[in-house]
Design a protein around this motif. Structure first.
Motif, short mmCIF file in Angstrom:
data_model
loop_
_atom_site.label_atom_id
_atom_site.label_comp_id
_atom_site.label_asym_id
_atom_site.label_seq_id
_atom_site.Cartn_x
_atom_site.Cartn_y
_atom_site.Cartn_z
N GLY A 153 18.22 -26.18 -11.25
CA GLY A 153 17.20 -26.86 -10.45
C GLY A 153 17.26 -26.53 -8.98
O GLY A 153 16.67 -27.21 -8.16
N ALA A 154 18.01 -25.50 -8.64
CA ALA A 154 18.11 -25.11 -7.24
C ALA A 154 18.22 -23.60 -7.16
O ALA A 154 18.72 -22.95 -8.07
CB ALA A 154 19.34 -25.74 -6.59
N ASP A 155 17.73 -23.04 -6.07
CA ASP A 155 17.84 -21.60 -5.87
C ASP A 155 19.30 -21.23 -5.64
O ASP A 155 20.04 -21.94 -4.97
CB ASP A 155 17.02 -21.15 -4.66
N SER A 156 19.71 -20.11 -6.21
CA SER A 156 21.05 -19.60 -5.92
C SER A 156 21.11 -19.17 -4.46
O SER A 156 20.10 -18.74 -3.88
CB SER A 156 21.36 -18.39 -6.82
N LEU A 157 22.29 -19.29 -3.89
CA LEU A 157 22.50 -18.77 -2.55
C LEU A 157 22.76 -17.27 -2.67
O LEU A 157 23.14 -16.79 -3.72
CB LEU A 157 23.69 -19.46 -1.90
N ALA A 158 22.57 -16.55 -1.58
CA ALA A 158 22.79 -15.11 -1.66
C ALA A 158 23.17 -14.54 -0.31
O ALA A 158 22.78 -15.07 0.73
CB ALA A 158 21.54 -14.41 -2.18
N PHE A 159 23.97 -13.47 -0.32
CA PHE A 159 24.20 -12.68 0.87
C PHE A 159 24.15 -11.23 0.44
O PHE A 159 23.97 -10.92 -0.73
CB PHE A 159 25.56 -13.00 1.51
N HIS A 317 23.61 -4.24 -1.51
CA HIS A 317 23.00 -4.96 -2.62
C HIS A 317 23.03 -6.46 -2.40
O HIS A 317 23.83 -6.98 -1.64
CB HIS A 317 23.68 -4.61 -3.95
N ARG A 318 22.15 -7.12 -3.09
CA ARG A 318 22.07 -8.57 -3.04
C ARG A 318 23.21 -9.14 -3.88
O ARG A 318 23.46 -8.70 -5.00
CB ARG A 318 20.73 -9.04 -3.59
N ASN A 319 23.93 -10.09 -3.33
CA ASN A 319 25.08 -10.68 -4.00
C ASN A 319 24.79 -12.16 -4.22
O ASN A 319 24.74 -12.94 -3.27
CB ASN A 319 26.32 -10.49 -3.12
N THR A 320 24.57 -12.55 -5.46
CA THR A 320 24.14 -13.91 -5.77
C THR A 320 25.31 -14.76 -6.22
O THR A 320 26.16 -14.30 -6.97
CB THR A 320 23.08 -13.88 -6.88
N PHE A 321 25.35 -16.00 -5.75
CA PHE A 321 26.42 -16.91 -6.16
C PHE A 321 25.90 -18.33 -6.22
O PHE A 321 24.90 -18.68 -5.60
CB PHE A 321 27.61 -16.83 -5.20
N LEU A 322 26.58 -19.15 -7.01
CA LEU A 322 26.20 -20.54 -7.20
C LEU A 322 26.66 -21.42 -6.05
O LEU A 322 27.65 -21.12 -5.38
CB LEU A 322 26.85 -21.08 -8.48
N ASN A 323 25.98 -22.54 -5.88
CA ASN A 323 26.50 -23.59 -5.00
C ASN A 323 27.49 -24.40 -5.85
O ASN A 323 27.22 -25.51 -6.30
CB ASN A 323 25.35 -24.47 -4.51
N SER A 324 28.65 -23.80 -6.07
CA SER A 324 29.60 -24.31 -7.05
C SER A 324 30.09 -25.74 -6.78
O SER A 324 30.29 -26.50 -7.73
CB SER A 324 30.80 -23.36 -7.15
N PRO A 325 30.31 -26.17 -5.52
CA PRO A 325 30.76 -27.55 -5.32
C PRO A 325 29.78 -28.58 -5.88
O PRO A 325 30.18 -29.68 -6.25
CB PRO A 325 30.87 -27.66 -3.79
N GLU A 396 32.17 -27.95 1.71
CA GLU A 396 30.93 -28.69 1.92
C GLU A 396 29.79 -27.97 1.20
O GLU A 396 29.55 -26.79 1.44
CB GLU A 396 30.61 -28.79 3.42
N ALA A 397 29.11 -28.68 0.33
CA ALA A 397 28.05 -28.05 -0.46
C ALA A 397 26.94 -27.49 0.42
O ALA A 397 26.38 -26.43 0.12
CB ALA A 397 27.47 -29.07 -1.45
N LYS A 398 26.62 -28.18 1.52
CA LYS A 398 25.50 -27.74 2.36
C LYS A 398 25.80 -26.43 3.07
O LYS A 398 24.87 -25.69 3.41
CB LYS A 398 25.17 -28.83 3.39
N THR A 399 27.05 -26.16 3.32
CA THR A 399 27.42 -24.96 4.07
C THR A 399 28.28 -24.00 3.26
O THR A 399 28.93 -23.13 3.81
CB THR A 399 28.17 -25.35 5.36
N PHE A 400 28.29 -24.16 1.94
CA PHE A 400 29.16 -23.37 1.07
C PHE A 400 28.85 -21.89 1.20
O PHE A 400 27.71 -21.46 1.09
CB PHE A 400 28.99 -23.82 -0.38
N GLN A 401 29.91 -21.10 1.42
CA GLN A 401 29.80 -19.65 1.52
C GLN A 401 30.95 -19.00 0.76
O GLN A 401 32.01 -19.60 0.55
CB GLN A 401 29.87 -19.22 2.99
N PRO A 402 30.78 -17.76 0.30
CA PRO A 402 31.85 -17.05 -0.40
C PRO A 402 33.11 -16.98 0.45
O PRO A 402 33.05 -16.88 1.68
CB PRO A 402 31.28 -15.66 -0.64
N MET A 403 34.26 -17.01 -0.20
CA MET A 403 35.53 -17.09 0.52
C MET A 403 36.59 -16.24 -0.16
O MET A 403 36.76 -16.29 -1.38
CB MET A 403 36.00 -18.54 0.57
N ASN A 404 37.29 -15.43 0.63
CA ASN A 404 38.52 -14.80 0.18
C ASN A 404 39.63 -15.85 0.18
O ASN A 404 39.56 -16.84 0.91
CB ASN A 404 38.94 -13.67 1.13
#
Length: 443
Positions: A153-159, A317-325, A396-404
């Protein structure tokens, strides 16, 4: 109810998940769409194909968070780490591998396992029944991504993630370049051959930056935004942040001595050995979104690469990921469909090692559930525990970003009466983590 575990995706996460589950005694079906359905980045249908780089980064398990993650995966008898160690190349303190033999070995081991079978072809929808792990990574197919978005029900985030170019070693001018690992940490002669260094004086560096900024770049599609992951910035994006940014980043000259000239280089471009034969070198930190023609022209401005021949140019390339939190529970299950787990880079971890580690956990958790057992996540004082905590509720779900993986994700260490130096503090993190992870494994 079926007691078979289905895994979508044969990258780092899917391969490791399949191995771990099968080793626990669960039947696994591994679904991989390659090579029937390809991607722009992959070349083969092999499992665990390395696309962006051939490095698993630092192997220091005493003072480095990713090295600690290596240690934990080895302690858990991880397939990815076993094959990476078997096919490692000299790279100083890093774990770099001969990428094709590595992927071939992972594939062979998976195909030889009596509890693992392969089901070629694309999965286009989230399955309704059965036990599944989705480990499709940043290049999730369009049809499956659409199904995931419809379910969540939500767009995936992407970088956007960028790939560095690879150069044929024979085309590098070694009368200008030289072999040396940074800082001369006592490496063997073979280890010193892991890196080739190309020096620049100030005028060459300034001209290179001018050309980089002026070069024609890949255009984004309508509606896409450039939300880059800071650990994998294209070099031209770094250059846009300031003319000296590259000189204090991937082109820093510190720890290197040019044997051809007495004066210290103003900047240095490093190339890292990319295969066991030493015939290929990738340009370290040179991910790029320049168009191919521009890449060739700009990179040939680098001293020693004037006549370079490229085995592969860079890409984006486009890298898609979920708002996992928001979407996943602490067992990596989709809250709305708990028969489905997600693993790997699609969960919002960044890097080969982190992706494989999340596959390891997802495989073990899914297998435990199928066997009627409960497997809690590792403590957050461990590298794996810190990562899964971050993606399933620690961010934080609102600011969730990929992390090493990094020590900033770990609970702080008690100073015990005084401040520790950084090296001692990192050693304390790894000592604590190893003890906790060993207890978790044996519980």
């Amino acid at each position: 109810m079926s007691q078979t575990l289905h895994i979508i995706g044969g990258g780092m996460a899917g391969s490791e998940a399949a191995w771990q589950a099968a080793e626990m005694g669960v039947s696994v079906v591994l679904h991989e769409m390659r090579p029937t359905v390809g991607t722009f980045a992959h070349r083969t249908g092999l499992m665990a194909e390395m696309v962006c780089s051939n490095s698993f980064r630092s192997d220091d398990d005493e003072r480095n968070a990713v090295g600690l993650l290596h240690w934990e995966m080895r302690a858990a008898k991880g397939l990815v780490m076993e094959m990476a160690t078997r096919h490692r190349l000299p790279a100083g303190g890093a774990l770099a591998v001969d990428r094709d033999p590595f992927a071939e070995s992972v594939t062979e081991r998976l195909r030889a396992h009596p509890l693992i079978s392969f089901a070629p072809g694309e999965i286009t929808e989230l399955p309704r029944d059965g036990h599944w792990i989705v480990a499709t990574g940043p290049l999730t197919s369009g049809a499956l991504a659409t199904s995931i978005r419809a379910e969540t029900g939500a767009d995936s985030l992407a970088f956007f993630d960028a790939i560095a170019p690879i150069v044929y070693a024979e085309s590098i001018d070694m009368g200008t370049a030289w072999l040396q690992s940074r800082y001369d940490k006592g490496e063997t002669e073979e280890e010193q051959r892991a890196y080739i260094n190309c020096p620049m004086d100030k005028a060459q560096y300034e001209a290179f930056i001018d050309a980089l900024l002026a070069a024609e770049k890949t255009e984004f599609h309508e509606g896409e935004t450039a939300g880059y992951f800071d650990g994998c910035l294209p070099i031209e994006v770094m250059a846009e942040r300031g003319r000296e940014t590259l000189r204090f980043g991937p082109m820093k000259p510190v720890g290197l001595t040019n044997p051809h000239r007495p004066e210290k280089p103003y900047a240095v471009v490093q190339l890292r050995r990319d295969n066991k034969l030493g015939t290929l070198y990738n340009i370290v930190g040179f991910q790029t979104k320049m168009k191919y023609g521009a890449q060739t022209a700009v990179f040939k401005m680098i001293p020693a690469l004037e006549n370079a021949s490229f085995a592969r140019l860079g890409g984006i390339h486009r890298n898609t990921f979920l708002n996992s939190p928001t979407l996943l529970d602490d067992q990596m299950r989709l809250k709305s469909r708990p028969n489905i787990r997600f693993a790997g880079q699609v969960t919002g971890v960044e890097g080969y090692v982190e992706s494989a580690a999340m596959g390891l956990l997802a495989g073990r958790m899914a297998a435990a559930e199928l066997l009627g057992r409960s497997l809690p996540p590792p403590p957050n004082s461990t590298a794996m525990g810190a990562l899964i905590t971050h993606i399933t509720g620690g961010a934080e779900a609102k600011t969730f970003q990929p992390m090493n993986v990094n020590f900033g994700l770990f609970p702080p260490i008690d100073a015990k009466g005084g401040r520790r130096g950084r090296k001692d503090r990192y050693k304390a993190y790894t000592d604590r983590a190893k003890e906790a992870f060993t207890e978790w494994l044996t519980a």
